[in-house]
Design a protein around this motif. Structure first.
Motif, mmCIF file in Angstrom:
data_model
loop_
_atom_site.group_PDB
_atom_site.id
_atom_site.type_symbol
_atom_site.label_atom_id
_atom_site.label_comp_id
_atom_site.label_asym_id
_atom_site.label_seq_id
_atom_site.Cartn_x
_atom_site.Cartn_y
_atom_site.Cartn_z
ATOM 1 N N UNK A 84 0.823 -1.207 0.000
ATOM 2 C CA UNK A 84 0.000 0.000 0.000
ATOM 3 C C UNK A 84 0.858 1.258 0.000
ATOM 4 N N UNK A 85 2.035 1.178 0.629
ATOM 5 C CA UNK A 85 2.923 2.333 0.653
ATOM 6 C C UNK A 85 3.308 2.740 -0.761
ATOM 7 N N UNK A 86 3.662 1.761 -1.585
ATOM 8 C CA UNK A 86 4.050 2.066 -2.968
ATOM 9 C C UNK A 86 2.857 2.534 -3.791
ATOM 10 N N UNK A 87 1.692 1.945 -3.560
ATOM 11 C CA UNK A 87 0.500 2.380 -4.290
ATOM 12 C C UNK A 87 0.198 3.834 -3.959
ATOM 13 N N UNK A 88 0.351 4.209 -2.689
ATOM 14 C CA UNK A 88 0.146 5.604 -2.300
ATOM 15 C C UNK A 88 1.181 6.509 -2.969
ATOM 16 N N UNK A 89 2.437 6.077 -2.975
ATOM 17 C CA UNK A 89 3.474 6.873 -3.637
ATOM 18 C C UNK A 89 3.139 7.079 -5.111
ATOM 19 N N UNK A 90 2.708 6.007 -5.761
ATOM 20 C CA UNK A 90 2.374 6.095 -7.181
ATOM 21 C C UNK A 90 1.231 7.091 -7.405
ATOM 22 N N UNK A 91 0.244 7.062 -6.504
ATOM 23 C CA UNK A 91 -0.891 7.972 -6.623
ATOM 24 C C UNK A 91 -0.445 9.426 -6.451
ATOM 25 N N UNK A 92 0.366 9.672 -5.448
ATOM 26 C CA UNK A 92 0.850 11.035 -5.192
ATOM 27 C C UNK A 92 1.741 11.510 -6.341
ATOM 28 N N UNK A 137 -5.237 7.792 5.762
ATOM 29 C CA UNK A 137 -5.036 8.978 6.601
ATOM 30 C C UNK A 137 -3.940 9.846 5.998
ATOM 31 N N UNK A 138 -2.858 9.225 5.593
ATOM 32 C CA UNK A 138 -1.753 9.974 4.988
ATOM 33 C C UNK A 138 -2.181 10.623 3.676
ATOM 34 N N UNK A 139 -2.972 9.885 2.889
ATOM 35 C CA UNK A 139 -3.417 10.439 1.609
ATOM 36 C C UNK A 139 -4.327 11.651 1.828
ATOM 37 N N UNK A 140 -5.251 11.546 2.772
ATOM 38 C CA UNK A 140 -6.138 12.679 3.072
ATOM 39 C C UNK A 140 -5.336 13.875 3.564
ATOM 40 N N UNK A 141 -4.388 13.634 4.475
ATOM 41 C CA UNK A 141 -3.570 14.729 4.998
ATOM 42 C C UNK A 141 -2.763 15.396 3.892
ATOM 43 N N UNK A 142 -2.273 14.605 2.950
ATOM 44 C CA UNK A 142 -1.517 15.183 1.840
ATOM 45 C C UNK A 142 -2.404 16.123 1.017
ATOM 46 N N UNK A 143 -3.580 15.639 0.682
ATOM 47 C CA UNK A 143 -4.495 16.463 -0.115
ATOM 48 C C UNK A 143 -4.896 17.734 0.637
ATOM 49 N N UNK A 144 -5.106 17.612 1.930
ATOM 50 C CA UNK A 144 -5.500 18.781 2.726
ATOM 51 C C UNK A 144 -4.358 19.790 2.830
ATOM 52 N N UNK A 145 -3.161 19.308 3.134
ATOM 53 C CA UNK A 145 -2.019 20.209 3.317
ATOM 54 C C UNK A 145 -1.649 20.902 2.010
ATOM 55 N N UNK A 146 -1.759 20.172 0.916
ATOM 56 C CA UNK A 146 -1.404 20.736 -0.389
ATOM 57 C C UNK A 146 -2.535 21.584 -0.981
ATOM 58 N N UNK A 191 -15.044 10.061 4.307
ATOM 59 C CA UNK A 191 -15.655 8.935 5.018
ATOM 60 C C UNK A 191 -14.651 7.829 5.281
ATOM 61 N N UNK A 192 -13.868 7.460 4.263
ATOM 62 C CA UNK A 192 -12.854 6.414 4.431
ATOM 63 C C UNK A 192 -11.781 6.881 5.409
ATOM 64 N N UNK A 193 -11.383 8.138 5.293
ATOM 65 C CA UNK A 193 -10.370 8.698 6.194
ATOM 66 C C UNK A 193 -10.826 8.622 7.648
ATOM 67 N N UNK A 194 -12.073 8.970 7.912
ATOM 68 C CA UNK A 194 -12.579 8.956 9.285
ATOM 69 C C UNK A 194 -12.636 7.535 9.842
ATOM 70 N N UNK A 195 -13.063 6.581 9.034
ATOM 71 C CA UNK A 195 -13.080 5.190 9.501
ATOM 72 C C UNK A 195 -11.665 4.735 9.813
ATOM 73 N N UNK A 196 -10.716 5.109 8.955
ATOM 74 C CA UNK A 196 -9.316 4.742 9.183
ATOM 75 C C UNK A 196 -8.780 5.357 10.466
ATOM 76 N N UNK A 197 -9.271 6.523 10.835
ATOM 77 C CA UNK A 197 -8.827 7.190 12.063
ATOM 78 C C UNK A 197 -9.546 6.660 13.302
#
Length: 707
Positions: free
Chosen positions: A167-175, A203-212, A228-234
């Motif tokens: 999942x880490x690499x999939x997130x990197x690829x998305x970013x 959570x990291x993906x949501x934070x990235x989108x928010x910060x950027x 919704x997915x972010x909140x469940x993850x948190x």
């Protein structure tokens, strides 16, 4: 762990001893002893360039790698780096060293150094997946986006399965798609949140989108999905579910629905009172989108099972089985056993006809037998025995065979059987059922328990089956690392690798770890590893006599058989003096403080004292066991009272009426207590046979004097 944290100062590097090899200025044996004792003087980072790492070869293969596990005070990470680099040559240690080097550099976020090492890494490792992955990570975090994206695309091409599961690499690829300006990057983020169950990467993906400041680029419904997915993850499952619930009641349900979002919705069912709403939402989605019906049935079945609605869960699992998915056969039958044992008995022929690997169903078949015995459905057990005989191995059949024979012999069942009850017991006791291994197996399984009783009732005095020494087996990939760590006294590190790398360590290496743990009096960890891995070692390792002198003396003092006290301590705490149960029981014999206080007063002690002290705990526990023996008529009853309390035992005895002692044990409503008595009988038999010349007949007569 007894490891050193100080090394030699710079001036010691120049010292040499004439006529004998030295390591960093010390004679080899002196270095070894100081290494283990932690008495080497301090080494600073500026001293590293003066060290001769080739001298470490005198300590044996892989020495630089194993020294890297020691803490090195001021020299810390730089010295570990040099130790790793010194090992990057000879296999198998070079691969281990590279993996550890990558791990440490990523943990310390030293991405520049990862890139600088490109020329130092031997060419044969350039295609090594962990190395290539670390280079992607380094470029990603250094914001070298085009290079990172290119390397990641190559990694996807060469290692598609590993990347897809990472999942880490999939997130990197998305970013990286967003960073490099790809037009469809928003769709990639939506897919990332939609296709995977909620987790920390969301959570990291949501934070990235928010910060950027990128969230405004998504539509309202897309933002609802992401949040919704972010909140469940948190862990904010109520708010997350409410957002997703509104999303899937909308017109674009199919666009945002996938296996990942269905599983995310299921996570919200952990919240009290939400399971019904989740099931209702699943029902609406299934009607609207029949293509997801099968997966929704699967998720719904597990949810229903989790909240105890087993009959409804059975119906859904059974429908999946009837569609040809054998993965759910166990769940279907287990759910039926827990909701309606009569119906489960009626479905037993179907199970026998469908199960491809009978041993996989041993636990649920044992549960069916236990439930019928608890409610004294002796005829049902006989019926089940007739169905299972010839279809399952002895380990599964043993309780059915034994209880059926005893029920017939005592007039509790008049259902005819193919063999006379005495012949069934003889077959069971002599290990003549298919899948038996000869004499009674030594480990404390229910199979061993029933076969031992059957053997004694058949006038056959069995002996424990000898376990072979560790056989010659093919070495595991991690064996050299585990054995090398042990040679340097790094038992904790060897245990961690053995526990986390079952597929990479052989039984021989795991056995060496067990021996090392026993040598450090760490019996609980050794036994857990031994039992979990089923390592083929001698019986004495399965049944050690830890705290031997104290146990022998206190057993004699309290008129308790030593073999019984050893068995009890093994079962209660696995010989861990610091054991603490969730209920508050403490120490080797797992005494509650109130029980310990009462025992101390009876023994004339001012207070129980420290219950984690082995001698104190054994003294109080031995007294309490002896006290239960005085107040009951058999060892079996004494052990049941020790586990569940004398009051409960007497109530159960009254409810059982005149049941024979062995069948009374089957009716005890507490599964823990039933298993406790059975396991201690088998454990006592092994301790008695190994150390005290106690035979099976004498042991059983003391457990069940009226049998």
């Amino acid at each position: 762990m007894p490891l050193f944290s100080l090394l030699i100062p710079l001036f010691m590097l120049c010292i040499s001893c004439c006529g004998s090899p030295t390591i960093w200025g010390y004679p080899e044996q002196d270095f070894r002893s100081r290494l283990v004792s932690g008495t080497l003087p301090q080494l600073h980072e500026e001293d590293i360039s003066r060290l001769s790492f080739s001298e470490l070869n005198q300590l044996g293969p892989g020495a630089p790698l194993f020294l890297s596990y020691f803490p090195f005070a001021d020299a810390g990470a730089p010295l570990r780096l040099r130790l790793y680099q010194a090992e990057l040559g000879e296999e198998p240690y070079a691969s281990f060293a590279l993996e550890l080097l990558i791990r440490d550099l990523l943990a310390s976020e030293d991405y520049r150094l990862i890139q600088d090492l490109e020329d130092e890494i031997p060419p044969r490792y350039h295609e090594f997946y962990p190395w290539r992955r670390s280079r992607v990570s380094a470029a990603y975090w250094l914001r070298q986006d085009e290079e990172a994206a290119e390397m990641l695309d190559e990694l996807v091409r060469d290692f598609p399965e590993q990347v897809e599961a990472d999942r880490e690499l999939v997130l990197m690829k998305t970013v990286l798609e967003q960073r490099t300006g790809r037009e469809d990057w928003r769709n990639s983020f939506v897919s990332f949140f939609r296709d995977f169950p909620a987790g920390p990467h969301h959570v990291r993906a949501w934070d990235y989108l928010r910060i950027e400041g990128l969230l405004d680029g998504f539509g309202p419904e897309e933002q609802r999905l992401l949040r919704g997915v972010d909140l469940v993850a948190r862990g904010e499952k109520v708010r997350g579910f409410e957002l997703l619930q509104g999303l899937f009641d909308g017109a674009r349900t199919e666009e945002f629905l996938s296996s990942g979002t269905l599983q995310t919705i299921a996570m919200a069912a952990d919240t009290p009172g939400r399971t019904g709403e989740v099931l209702e939402l699943y029902g609406r989605i299934s009607e609207e989108l029949p293509g997801f019906s099968r997966e929704i049935r699967e998720l719904s079945a597990f949810l229903l099972r989790r909240i105890g609605r087993h009959r409804e869960a059975h119906t859904l699992f059974k429908s999946l089985v009837q569609e040809g998915d054998q993965r759910f056969l166990w769940y279907a039958f287990s759910s039926l056993v827990r909701s309606d044992t009569a119906a489960a008995l009626g479905e037993l022929p179907f199970l026998v006809s469908e199960m491809e690997e009978p041993s996989y169903f041993s636990d649920v078949l044992a549960e069916l037998c236990q439930r019928m015995a608890r409610y004294r459905n002796w005829t049902g057990i006989v019926r089940a025995y007739r169905i299972l005989d010839g279809s399952v191995a002895a380990g599964v059949l043993s309780p059915y065979a034994y209880i059926s024979a005893r029920a017939a012999m005592t007039g509790l069942s008049d259902l005819p059987m193919d063999l006379p009850p005495a012949d069934i017991l003889q077959r069971l006791g002599r290990g003549e059922y298919p899948g038996s291994g000869g004499d009674v197996a030594p480990e404390g399984s229910s199979d061993s328990y029933y076969r031992l009783l059957a053997a004694v009732l058949s006038a056959y005095n069995p002996e424990p089956e000898s376990r072979p020494s560790v056989p010659e087996v093919e070495a595991g990939r991690l064996d050299p690392l585990v054995l090398g760590l042990l040679s340097f006294g790094l038992t904790d590190e060897a245990l961690e690798i053995t526990n986390n790398g079952d597929s990479g360590t052989s039984s021989s290496a795991a056995a060496a770890v067990v021996e090392a743990l026993y040598g450090e009096d760490r019996y609980e960890e050794g036994l857990r590893l031994l039992l979990r891995r089923a390592i083929p070692m001698e019986e004495r390792f399965f049944y050690p006599r830890a705290f031997e002198k104290e146990t022998e003396n206190l057993a004699e003092e309290q008129a308790v058989p030593a073999w019984l006290l050893f068995s009890l301590v093994r079962q209660e705490s696995l010989f861990n003096p610091a054991a603490l149960s969730h209920a508050g029981a403490v120490g080797l014999t797992q005494l509650m403080p109130s029980t310990a206080g009462d025992a101390a007063r009876r023994l004339g002690m001012e207070s129980p004292g420290d219950l984690s002290d082995p001698e104190v705990n054994l003294r109080l526990g031995a007294w309490y066991l002896g006290h239960m023996m005085e107040r009951t008529d058999s060892l079996a009853d004494a052990l049941a009272a020790y586990n569940a309390g004398i009051t409960r035992l007497r109530r159960w005895r009254r409810q059982a009426g005149g049941l024979p002692d062995d069948l009374f044990i089957e009716t005890i409503p507490f599964e823990e207590t039933r298993d406790y008595v059975k396991r201690l009988l088998v454990s006592s038999w092994n301790y008695g046979y190994l150390y005290y010349r106690l035979g099976g007949n004498e042991l059983v007569s003391r457990y069940f004097p009226r049998l």
